[in-house]
Design a protein around this motif. Sequence first.
Motif, mmCIF file in Angstrom:
data_model
loop_
_atom_site.group_PDB
_atom_site.id
_atom_site.type_symbol
_atom_site.label_atom_id
_atom_site.label_comp_id
_atom_site.label_asym_id
_atom_site.label_seq_id
_atom_site.Cartn_x
_atom_site.Cartn_y
_atom_site.Cartn_z
ATOM 1 N N LYS A 393 0.870 -1.175 0.000
ATOM 2 C CA LYS A 393 0.000 0.000 0.000
ATOM 3 C C LYS A 393 0.913 1.234 0.000
ATOM 4 O O LYS A 393 1.770 1.369 0.861
ATOM 5 N N LEU A 394 0.697 2.069 -0.981
ATOM 6 C CA LEU A 394 1.456 3.308 -1.056
ATOM 7 C C LEU A 394 0.505 4.408 -0.613
ATOM 8 O O LEU A 394 -0.579 4.543 -1.168
ATOM 9 N N ARG A 395 0.876 5.154 0.415
ATOM 10 C CA ARG A 395 -0.055 6.192 0.886
ATOM 11 C C ARG A 395 0.720 7.342 1.512
ATOM 12 O O ARG A 395 1.930 7.228 1.795
ATOM 13 N N SER A 396 -0.019 8.453 1.731
ATOM 14 C CA SER A 396 0.629 9.595 2.379
ATOM 15 C C SER A 396 0.733 9.316 3.887
ATOM 16 O O SER A 396 -0.084 8.583 4.459
ATOM 17 N N ILE A 397 1.737 9.921 4.463
ATOM 18 C CA ILE A 397 1.997 9.697 5.890
ATOM 19 C C ILE A 397 0.810 10.209 6.722
ATOM 20 O O ILE A 397 0.156 11.174 6.330
ATOM 21 N N LYS A 398 0.539 9.523 7.828
ATOM 22 C CA LYS A 398 -0.574 9.946 8.681
ATOM 23 C C LYS A 398 -0.027 10.375 10.029
ATOM 24 O O LYS A 398 1.064 9.954 10.438
ATOM 25 N N ALA A 399 -0.858 11.168 10.745
ATOM 26 C CA ALA A 399 -0.414 11.697 12.032
ATOM 27 C C ALA A 399 -0.073 10.572 13.006
ATOM 28 O O ALA A 399 0.855 10.691 13.810
ATOM 29 N N ASP A 400 -0.805 9.454 12.918
ATOM 30 C CA ASP A 400 -0.546 8.397 13.902
ATOM 31 C C ASP A 400 0.429 7.332 13.403
ATOM 32 O O ASP A 400 0.564 6.274 13.989
ATOM 33 N N ASP A 401 1.121 7.610 12.308
ATOM 34 C CA ASP A 401 2.136 6.648 11.853
ATOM 35 C C ASP A 401 3.256 6.566 12.868
ATOM 36 O O ASP A 401 3.723 7.601 13.367
ATOM 37 N N GLN A 402 3.648 5.335 13.116
ATOM 38 C CA GLN A 402 4.712 5.126 14.106
ATOM 39 C C GLN A 402 6.081 5.348 13.456
ATOM 40 O O GLN A 402 6.800 4.408 13.175
ATOM 41 N N VAL A 403 6.392 6.613 13.203
ATOM 42 C CA VAL A 403 7.738 6.887 12.693
ATOM 43 C C VAL A 403 8.398 7.890 13.625
ATOM 44 O O VAL A 403 7.718 8.631 14.339
ATOM 45 N N ASN A 404 9.668 7.879 13.620
ATOM 46 C CA ASN A 404 10.411 8.790 14.482
ATOM 47 C C ASN A 404 10.339 10.199 13.874
ATOM 48 O O ASN A 404 11.032 10.535 12.919
ATOM 49 N N ARG A 405 9.458 11.010 14.437
ATOM 50 C CA ARG A 405 9.162 12.323 13.851
ATOM 51 C C ARG A 405 10.372 13.249 13.858
ATOM 52 O O ARG A 405 10.569 14.043 12.955
ATOM 53 N N LYS A 406 11.149 13.094 14.924
ATOM 54 C CA LYS A 406 12.302 13.988 15.048
ATOM 55 C C LYS A 406 13.283 13.721 13.902
ATOM 56 O O LYS A 406 13.768 14.627 13.243
ATOM 57 N N GLN A 407 13.476 12.443 13.695
ATOM 58 C CA GLN A 407 14.419 12.066 12.644
ATOM 59 C C GLN A 407 13.871 12.426 11.255
ATOM 60 O O GLN A 407 14.607 12.859 10.375
ATOM 61 N N LEU A 408 12.574 12.244 11.117
ATOM 62 C CA LEU A 408 11.955 12.579 9.828
ATOM 63 C C LEU A 408 12.072 14.079 9.553
ATOM 64 O O LEU A 408 12.381 14.510 8.438
ATOM 65 N N LYS A 409 11.871 14.879 10.601
ATOM 66 C CA LYS A 409 11.970 16.328 10.433
ATOM 67 C C LYS A 409 13.393 16.709 10.019
ATOM 68 O O LYS A 409 13.597 17.555 9.130
ATOM 69 N N LYS A 410 14.335 16.053 10.653
ATOM 70 C CA LYS A 410 15.737 16.310 10.313
ATOM 71 C C LYS A 410 15.988 15.965 8.843
ATOM 72 O O LYS A 410 16.665 16.681 8.117
ATOM 73 N N PHE A 411 15.396 14.847 8.454
ATOM 74 C CA PHE A 411 15.532 14.426 7.057
ATOM 75 C C PHE A 411 14.933 15.471 6.109
ATOM 76 O O PHE A 411 15.543 15.875 5.125
ATOM 77 N N PHE A 412 13.737 15.953 6.456
ATOM 78 C CA PHE A 412 13.088 16.965 5.611
ATOM 79 C C PHE A 412 13.947 18.220 5.535
ATOM 80 O O PHE A 412 14.161 18.783 4.464
ATOM 81 N N GLN A 413 14.437 18.636 6.706
ATOM 82 C CA GLN A 413 15.207 19.883 6.724
ATOM 83 C C GLN A 413 16.520 19.734 5.967
ATOM 84 O O GLN A 413 16.868 20.557 5.144
ATOM 85 N N SER A 414 17.212 18.643 6.246
ATOM 86 C CA SER A 414 18.536 18.551 5.632
ATOM 87 C C SER A 414 18.436 18.301 4.132
ATOM 88 O O SER A 414 19.393 18.524 3.409
ATOM 89 N N ASN A 415 17.286 17.836 3.671
ATOM 90 C CA ASN A 415 17.142 17.601 2.232
ATOM 91 C C ASN A 415 16.282 18.647 1.533
ATOM 92 O O ASN A 415 15.883 18.443 0.372
ATOM 93 N N ASP A 416 16.011 19.749 2.256
ATOM 94 C CA ASP A 416 15.257 20.859 1.655
ATOM 95 C C ASP A 416 13.914 20.443 1.084
ATOM 96 O O ASP A 416 13.522 20.860 -0.013
ATOM 97 N N ILE A 417 13.230 19.580 1.820
ATOM 98 C CA ILE A 417 11.896 19.189 1.352
ATOM 99 C C ILE A 417 10.938 20.337 1.653
ATOM 100 O O ILE A 417 10.794 20.743 2.814
ATOM 101 N N PRO A 418 10.274 20.874 0.645
ATOM 102 C CA PRO A 418 9.370 22.006 0.896
ATOM 103 C C PRO A 418 8.263 21.625 1.878
ATOM 104 O O PRO A 418 7.836 20.462 1.916
ATOM 105 N N VAL A 419 7.810 22.607 2.627
ATOM 106 C CA VAL A 419 6.843 22.309 3.691
ATOM 107 C C VAL A 419 5.557 21.659 3.169
ATOM 108 O O VAL A 419 4.985 20.801 3.828
ATOM 109 N N TRP A 420 5.140 22.062 1.965
ATOM 110 C CA TRP A 420 3.871 21.512 1.468
ATOM 111 C C TRP A 420 3.969 20.038 1.075
ATOM 112 O O TRP A 420 2.975 19.368 0.881
#
Length: 482
Positions: A393-420
């Motif tokens: 199943k390919l889907r968009s991330i959900k608020a209750d997904d069990q992922v490490n949010r801190k690490q994901l945020k770091k990933f977004f920031q360090s890779n310049d992923i736009p906020v949208w």
Amino acid sequence: MGDSFIFSNKNAPVQEAVQCFLSSINPDSQLYLAFSGGLDSSVLLHALAGQRQAKHGYVSLTAIYVNHGIQKDSLAWREHCREVCSSLQVEFISIDIELGSYSREGLESKARKLRYQAFESIIKKASKPDSYLLTGHHQRDQAETFLLNLFRGSGVNGLAAMPKVKMVQSGDVFKYQHIRPLLNIPYRCLQDYAEYYQLRHVVDESNAEIRFRRNYVRHKLLPEIESTWPIAQSTLASTAIHMQEASKLLDKLAGNSLKQLKFSSCFIELVDIEELEWVEQKNIIRFWLKRYWPGVVLNSAHYEWILDAFLNFTSSQNQNYGYQLSKGELRLYKTRLYYLANMPKPFEKECELASIGLEGVADVDSERQDVVEAYSELFVFKNSGLCSFSKVKLRSIKADDQVNRKQLKKFFQSNDIPVWEREFWPVIELADKTVFVLGCERCADGDAGGLKLESLQKDAVLDKTEQVGLSYWQRMKLMGIL
Ligand SMILES: Nc1ncnc2c1ncn2[C@@H]1O[C@H](COP(=O)(O)OP(=O)(O)OP(=O)(O)O)[C@@H](O)[C@H]1O
């Protein structure tokens, strides 16, 4: 000098133009003539049929009539076209299209758009190498297009009007050429030809209605101009040719500059062109958009917005400027200008891995860098050993997904992923567990909770930040997954 000499002399421009075209192509070519039954395409059909029989016995010619179903006589025109083709021993195809809803001014352009789609679907279906679509456009059409674009406020590209030869890319692989063999020929010569051979043709009475802008230009404006400048049609057509050359040069300049930049189909890095003059920057942006999104043309207000947004950017991560266009949206994130045909939104889809193209990675058109990247990333995922199954199943991330949010945020920031992009970032779910955050890292034992995760050939996927900065959502659209 007898009459016949004068007549044959009058036919020469059409015959020479058609001969010139026929001698430029391979004898095994497949020609498709867009045949409306009007004077222009009747002349072209007749000249093609005659000369192909005389000299190019092998050239295969098919005439296509598109029935828009809007004129009361359209079925009679279709029968006329069929009869003409049968008398010239030319294969005939007719296709009906539905215009649906349209505004008064939009009628012509909608009909044109659907007509070209219909031609393309026929040509693509037959899928013959060396296919050509031919239309009966002539010099007066070119002069009209030039004037219409002039009053629309077009730049060099618009004033280049119609090219005589245009390569059309249909899908990822198939290409054909759209040729206008009579584009340099004055309308008068087409009339002479039709008269000489006594060609019967249909007359579309709506062509006389000057409420349509093209008809206004044809019946009012051009004759008025010609009363002072008698050869205006030819000089306007020459100016269009100058513009085509200028447009080619501008594209070449922009293409060379683009090679030095970070860009994809979704974004262009403006900081890399900061030192250039604004006219050069604009030219590069225009070219980048034309390359990936040919229908998107920016006006001076859009460019002003880009300049203003870029000059006023702050280093805040939260920049999220937008400018809505009639189709799609411009956005600035940090120093990157994005064009988003669609804004990301939540999605969820069961996918066969094969259906999302993993098996076909080698066949991907290498020109579409964004598609190649998306494929290769999924390919890496498939070959990672995680993937002993065929359906995910390919889907968009959900608020209750069990992922490490801190690490994901770091990933977004360090890779310049736009906020949208972040809110709808793609994840892969398997047996009710989020097992893979696309572009990020895989989750140990299929469990997305722990992010002490073993990286999934991380370097191969993440090394180039420009790859990750692409819009996944757009990519998946392009790949036909969503
Ligand atoms: N209904 C039709 N079926 C097939 N071909 C058509 C049809 N209408 C137009 N064409 C093709 O397009 C050519 C130009 O026609 P016309 O000038 O009426 O088109 P237009 O709506 O102004 O679009 P364009 O921008 O392509 O000129 C014709 O010579 C013919 O080759």
